[in-house]
Design an enzyme around this catalytic site. Structure first.
Site, PDB file in Angstrom:
ATOM      1  N   GLY A 228       0.846  -1.200   0.000  1.00 32.13           N
ATOM      2  CA  GLY A 228       0.000   0.000   0.000  1.00 32.13           C
ATOM      3  C   GLY A 228       0.877   1.243   0.000  1.00 32.13           C
ATOM      4  N   ILE A 229       0.357   2.300   0.550  1.00 25.64           N
ATOM      5  CA  ILE A 229       1.116   3.547   0.568  1.00 25.64           C
ATOM      6  C   ILE A 229       1.232   4.033   2.012  1.00 25.64           C
ATOM      7  CG2 ILE A 229       0.748   4.461  -1.748  1.00 25.64           C
ATOM      8  CD1 ILE A 229      -1.843   5.708  -0.547  1.00 25.64           C
ATOM      9  N   GLY A 230       2.141   4.981   2.248  1.00 23.40           N
ATOM     10  CA  GLY A 230       2.281   5.546   3.596  1.00 23.40           C
ATOM     11  C   GLY A 230       3.510   5.019   4.293  1.00 23.40           C
TER      12      GLY A 230
ATOM     13  N   ILE B 215       4.070   2.686   6.622  1.00 17.86           N
ATOM     14  CA  ILE B 215       4.338   1.254   6.829  1.00 17.86           C
ATOM     15  C   ILE B 215       4.935   0.604   5.575  1.00 17.86           C
ATOM     16  CG2 ILE B 215       3.262  -0.991   7.327  1.00 17.86           C
ATOM     17  CD1 ILE B 215       1.631   0.434   9.476  1.00 17.86           C
TER      18      ILE B 215
ATOM     19  N   GLU C 186      -1.705  -2.269  -6.742  1.00 20.20           N
ATOM     20  CA  GLU C 186      -2.609  -1.253  -7.318  1.00 20.20           C
ATOM     21  C   GLU C 186      -1.923   0.102  -7.382  1.00 20.20           C
ATOM     22  OE1 GLU C 186      -5.487  -1.525  -3.890  1.00 20.20           O
ATOM     23  OE2 GLU C 186      -5.550   0.614  -4.221  1.00 20.20           O
TER      24      GLU C 186
ATOM     25  N   GLY D 273      -8.182  -1.191  -2.676  1.00 19.49           N
ATOM     26  CA  GLY D 273      -7.958  -2.553  -3.164  1.00 19.49           C
ATOM     27  C   GLY D 273      -7.621  -3.529  -2.059  1.00 19.49           C
TER      28      GLY D 273
END
Ligand code: COA
Length: 471
Positions: A214-216, A218, A237, A335
């Protein structure tokens, strides 16, 4: 006509292009780094000329001007992922919100929301007359196939990307040339807690795995822990800047992929100029529509697929809340479920939900006995397998309700464990830990409660007193 003649015949000013929008229209726009702000600004300046126009946009990195009081009766925003600039407007009913798994969004927009107009951002045409959707292919490219009017902001800053990301100039109604740097998602510094989470996640990632990140903070922290791995793949995604160094170093080389071997597959790029420069004209990175990238069946075609996503809350049964805080919409499912399911179906695949153990500067536990009233479950307990915090890894599939709860309590923040232990007792009429197991954790629990500042300290001490009274 040559493609240049076609292009020039469609080249207009933004003021001219927006005359194609009529009262009552639904207008879908490109999102995130591909949002056509140049043309949207013209609409905002001329808002008084429009009545009841709905703007459909997945996620904006901008100011959501459509939610300002002056827009009432003129424009409404209908978004599919809440952002900082429209969260409040959603909770007060000013901004509409539509919920959908990301892989279904192209179909939901086309066949249910039915916009008449599409406004997108593309690169300048190449020598064959093809423009590229660059950072933002997802649902955006598809809108040019079915919308009656398609207006494109042509921006030299939009990278040219490979994959299913191009369209010929004949497929557009108007072009408006406005060059401006793309909105950026800058990497934030990785915190110590995120680093510990990244380390714990990396114990679940093996050489040859294919990742969705994902993003961010973490995902970036996970990327920082992958330097001792080899032959990783990427099918995601979205990605942020965190993957660029790993791609350049060949740690991610997509060698072991069963589909799209040797290539990184993305729906959108969600970073800064660092990422955009990397994907520009780079044949090893392909962007595709999201109904392909996020389709769980496509995801599962790669063996050893590992999905890593984050969340806001997990209850003791393993129900994951990622996009709401009580009645307030915080983000969207995006997603998350697409990849949890795709990774689960992949041969040797694993799904990971990673989060800090606490929120609100340590005042609340993200692992809770019951999810907050009003919150929606994002990923159902039957889909969830690995949950990771800075305190470790809880593996849930195949576990009884009691075993799940115990595994989750063991990765909760020590200062909140007494509360969870009491709640476990209420729910299951027995103690979660043996006396010996509790004794092993007691020093850590006491230390963390002693070091808590603020009003919650007394409550935490009381919870501890209560569990000790029975042991
Ligand atoms: N109760 C109340 N507030 C909470 C909370 C909870 N249980 N958990 C977190 N918060 C608060 C945090 O304290 C923080 O607020 P603050 O900045 O004022 O302290 C805020 O909510 C955001 O939390 P944080 O964990 O920092 O968010 P994030 O930016 O790391 O994003 C998700 C995490 C879960 C919101 C994000 O990953 C998401 O939207 N996921 C769903 C979509 C998805 O997974 N898509 C696939 C990959 S792109």
């Amino acid at each position: 006509m040559s493609w240049k003649e076609i292009y020039n015949s469609k080249l207009v000013s933004s003021q001219e292009a927006i005359k194609a929008i009529k009262n009552g229209d639904k207008v879908v726009t490109g999102f995130a780094c591909g949002e056509p702000f140049g043309i949207e600004r013209a609409l905002v300046e001329n808002y008084e000329n429009y009545k009841d126009v709905q703007i459909i946009n997945m996620l904006t990195l901008g100011d959501s001007p459509w939610c300002e009081p002056r827009m009432k009766g003129h424009f409404t925003l209908n978004c599919l992922f809440a952002s900082q600039s429209n969260r409040k407007a959603i909770s007060t009913g000013v901004c509409e919100f539509t919920t959908s798994h990301f892989y279904e969004i192209p179909d939901v927009i086309k066949n249910y929301m039915k916009p008449r107009v599409s406004i997108v951002m593309v690169s300048p045409p190449d020598e064959h007359g093809y423009v590229s959707f660059g950072t933002t292919v997802d649902y955006t490219r598809g809108t040019t196939d079915y919308c009656e009017i398609v207006i494109a902001q042509v921006n030299k800053y939009m990278p040219r990307t490979f994959g299913n990301s191009i369209k010929h100039v004949r497929d557009f109604t108007y072009f408006v040339e406005i060059d401006e740097p793309l909105p950026e998602v800058k990497s934030v510094e990785i915190s110590d807690i995120e680093m510990r989470i990244g380390k714990n996640c990396s114990t679940l990632i093996h050489d040859g795995d294919c990742l969705q990140l994902g993003i961010g903070g973490i995902p970036n922290a996970i990327c920082a822990q992958l330097w001792d791995k080899k032959d990783l793949g990427l099918h995601s995604e979205l990605v942020g800047d965190g993957v660029v160094d790993l791609l350049e170093a060949g740690i991610i080389n997509n060698k072991k992929k069963q589909t799209n071997n040797g290539r990184t597959i993305l729906g959108a790029a969600f970073g800064s100029a660092k990422l955009n420069n990397y994907i520009n004209n780079n044949p090893s990175v392909e962007l595709h529509p999201i109904d392909y990238v996020n389709n769980p069946i496509e995801i599962a075609k790669n063996d050893n697929m590992v999905s890593i996503n984050s969340c806001l809350q997990v209850d003791l049964l393993g129900q994951v809340v990622s996009d709401t805080v009580g009645l307030n919409q915080f983000s969207a499912v995006g997603g998350q479920v697409d990849f949890v399911r795709g990774a689960t179906m992949s041969k040797g695949g694993r799904s990971i939900i990673a989060m800090p153990s606490t929120a609100k500067k340590g005042l609340i536990s993200r692992i809770v006995p019951l999810i907050t009233e009003g919150s929606a479950v994002t990923t159902p307990r039957n889909d969830v397998n690995y949950v990771v915090t800075e305190y470790g890894v809880a593996q849930l599939k195949g576990k009884t309700l009691k075993e799940r709860a115990k595994a989750l309590i063991l990765i909760s923040h020590p200062k909140f464990r007494p509360h969870l232990i009491l709640e476990y007792r209420k729910r299951f009429n027995e103690d979660v830990f043996t006396k010996e197991e509790l004794k092993e954790q007691l020093d850590e629990i006491k230390f963390n409660i002693d070091n808590t500042v603020g009003d919650i300290k007394e409550k935490l001490k009381n919870d501890l007193k209560n569990i000790l009274a029975n042991n």
